[in-house]
Design an enzyme around this catalytic site. Structure first.
Site, PDB file in Angstrom:
ATOM      1  N   ASP A 156       6.612 -17.976  -3.916  1.00  0.00           N
ATOM      2  CA  ASP A 156       5.660 -17.390  -3.324  1.00  0.00           C
ATOM      3  C   ASP A 156       4.247 -18.076  -4.108  1.00  0.00           C
ATOM      4  OD1 ASP A 156       6.268 -15.519  -1.275  1.00  0.00           O
ATOM      5  OD2 ASP A 156       7.260 -14.531  -3.324  1.00  0.00           O
ATOM      6  N   GLU A 176      -3.927 -15.805  -2.411  1.00  0.00           N
ATOM      7  CA  GLU A 176      -4.716 -14.672  -2.776  1.00  0.00           C
ATOM      8  C   GLU A 176      -4.265 -13.480  -3.749  1.00  0.00           C
ATOM      9  OE1 GLU A 176      -4.031 -12.845   1.258  1.00  0.00           O
ATOM     10  OE2 GLU A 176      -6.496 -12.476   1.243  1.00  0.00           O
ATOM     11  N   ASP A 177      -3.041 -13.428  -3.877  1.00  0.00           N
ATOM     12  CA  ASP A 177      -2.731 -12.057  -4.386  1.00  0.00           C
ATOM     13  C   ASP A 177      -3.126 -11.922  -5.715  1.00  0.00           C
ATOM     14  OD1 ASP A 177      -1.435 -11.322  -1.943  1.00  0.00           O
ATOM     15  OD2 ASP A 177      -0.547 -12.451  -1.862  1.00  0.00           O
ATOM     16  N   ARG A 209       6.126 -12.771  -9.333  1.00  0.00           N
ATOM     17  CA  ARG A 209       4.708 -13.047  -9.181  1.00  0.00           C
ATOM     18  C   ARG A 209       4.068 -13.594 -10.100  1.00  0.00           C
ATOM     19  NH1 ARG A 209       2.475 -12.893  -2.919  1.00  0.00           N
ATOM     20  NH2 ARG A 209       1.757 -14.889  -4.279  1.00  0.00           N
ATOM     21  N   ARG A 227       3.284  -2.961  -2.409  1.00  0.00           N
ATOM     22  CA  ARG A 227       2.659  -4.013  -3.762  1.00  0.00           C
ATOM     23  C   ARG A 227       1.361  -3.215  -4.328  1.00  0.00           C
ATOM     24  NH1 ARG A 227       4.288  -9.387  -1.970  1.00  0.00           N
ATOM     25  NH2 ARG A 227       6.641  -8.717  -1.425  1.00  0.00           N
ATOM     26  N   HIS A 265       0.941  -6.194   3.624  1.00  0.00           N
ATOM     27  CA  HIS A 265      -0.432  -5.883   2.892  1.00  0.00           C
ATOM     28  C   HIS A 265      -1.572  -5.078   3.713  1.00  0.00           C
ATOM     29  CE1 HIS A 265       0.703  -9.494  -0.168  1.00  0.00           C
ATOM     30  NE2 HIS A 265       0.690  -8.195  -0.809  1.00  0.00           N
ATOM     31  N   CYS A 272      -3.873 -15.880   2.905  1.00  0.00           N
ATOM     32  CA  CYS A 272      -3.129 -15.865   1.691  1.00  0.00           C
ATOM     33  C   CYS A 272      -2.682 -16.440   0.955  1.00  0.00           C
ATOM     34  CB  CYS A 272      -1.475 -15.031   1.880  1.00  0.00           C
ATOM     35  SG  CYS A 272      -1.278 -13.734   2.910  1.00  0.00           S
TER      36      CYS A 272
HETATM   37  N1  GLY Z   1       6.326 -14.002   0.634  1.00  0.00           N
HETATM   38  C1  GLY Z   1       4.578 -13.249   0.604  1.00  0.00           C
HETATM   39  C2  GLY Z   1       5.251 -12.006  -0.865  1.00  0.00           C
HETATM   40  O1  GLY Z   1       6.150 -11.576  -0.841  1.00  0.00           O
HETATM   41  O2  GLY Z   1       4.156 -11.791  -1.866  1.00  0.00           O
END
Ligand code: GLY
Length: 254
Positions: free
Chosen positions: A60, A65-66, A85, A130, A160, A247
């Site tokens: 990912d 961005e995350d 991640r 998340r 999100h 993202c």
């Molecule tokens: N595939 C993006 C996420 O789930 O973080």
């Protein structure tokens, strides 16, 4: 001057996290071409691209961005909600250290950057699968030092907060109200996505224009009808990985 931090699509993207979508084959070549075209739009809007090295084992990792919330004064390195991640943050923190003081979300907190919608000094913060309350409280502590206010917002049915609502002009948001309550944004003008385009609420505002998926033509007409300049991009392959236009970059204002 703006830097846009990006990262090329990982060859392992087919193993990406999926929460609300069924797995479909992703054409890596097409995904990479679409990502390069997205970077081209960022350049047209005045960004200098800082492309991080590809991460072959982090499926990912294109969704930078995350991994951070970049404010004017500080960058908060997140602790993503999906454990797979978390290693993505290392190289992003290294890059951001050149531009901002860093602080970090610590366990048991989790935050994905996709859950944080900044509008001026307000941080709308999605409570999602998340991002948890402990993470958002840590973010509130870090950001309040610089005069930001954090407002938690419930998210339902999507990954999100920014799957459900994004900023498209100074005082205007684009929203899909099935996934977030519009009452949370009571000082803002709201544009609803076309009902046939539920995934159409994710737009990336850069300066005075938005980068926006070509696929959502009816919602695009609504944006253009409000005098918003739209730069269209093809995102079909990254959308299969549950990613959108916000993202794929972290914008650093210099
Ligand atoms: N595939 C993006 C996420 O789930 O973080």
């Amino acid at each position: 001057m703006r830097i846009a931090i990006t990262r090329a699509v990982s060859p392992s993207i087919e193993r990406c996290q999926l929460t609300h979508l069924a797995r479909e084959a992703i054409d890596l070549g097409v995904a990479r071409a679409q990502h390069r075209a997205y970077e081209d739009r960022l350049v047209e809007l005045g960004c200098q691209i800082l492309r991080l090295p590809v991460e072959p084992d982090l499926p990912d990792s294109v969704f930078v961005e995350d991994t951070a919330i970049v404010l004017d004064e500080v960058a908060v390195i997140t602790r993503p909600g999906a454990a797979s991640r978390r290693p993505e943050t290392v190289s992003v923190a290294h890059a951001l250290a050149a531009y901002r003081e860093l602080c970090h979300i610590e366990p048991p907190g989790t935050v994905d950057g996709g859950d944080i919608l900044r509008v001026g000094r307000m941080l709308f913060a999605g409570l999602s699968s998340r991002s948890n309350e402990a993470g958002l409280e840590q973010l509130r502590t870090h950001a309040s030092r610089f005069g930001y206010t954090l407002k938690p917002v419930d998210v339902r049915g999507c990954l999100h907060l920014k799957s459900a609502v994004t900023q498209v002009a100074e005082d205007t948001l684009l929203i899909h109200r099935d996934w977030v309550d519009g009452a949370a944004f009571d000082d803002m003008e709201l544009i609803d996505v076309d009902p046939s385009e539920p995934f159409g609420a994710n737009a990336l505002l850069v300066g005075d224009a938005v980068i926006y998926p070509r696929a959502y033509s009816r919602t695009r007409e609504r944006l253009e009808g409000r005098e918003i300049t739209v730069k269209a991009v093809r995102m079909s392959e990254l959308a299969k990985a549950e990613g959108g236009v916000t993202c794929c970059s972290l914008i650093v204002q210099l």
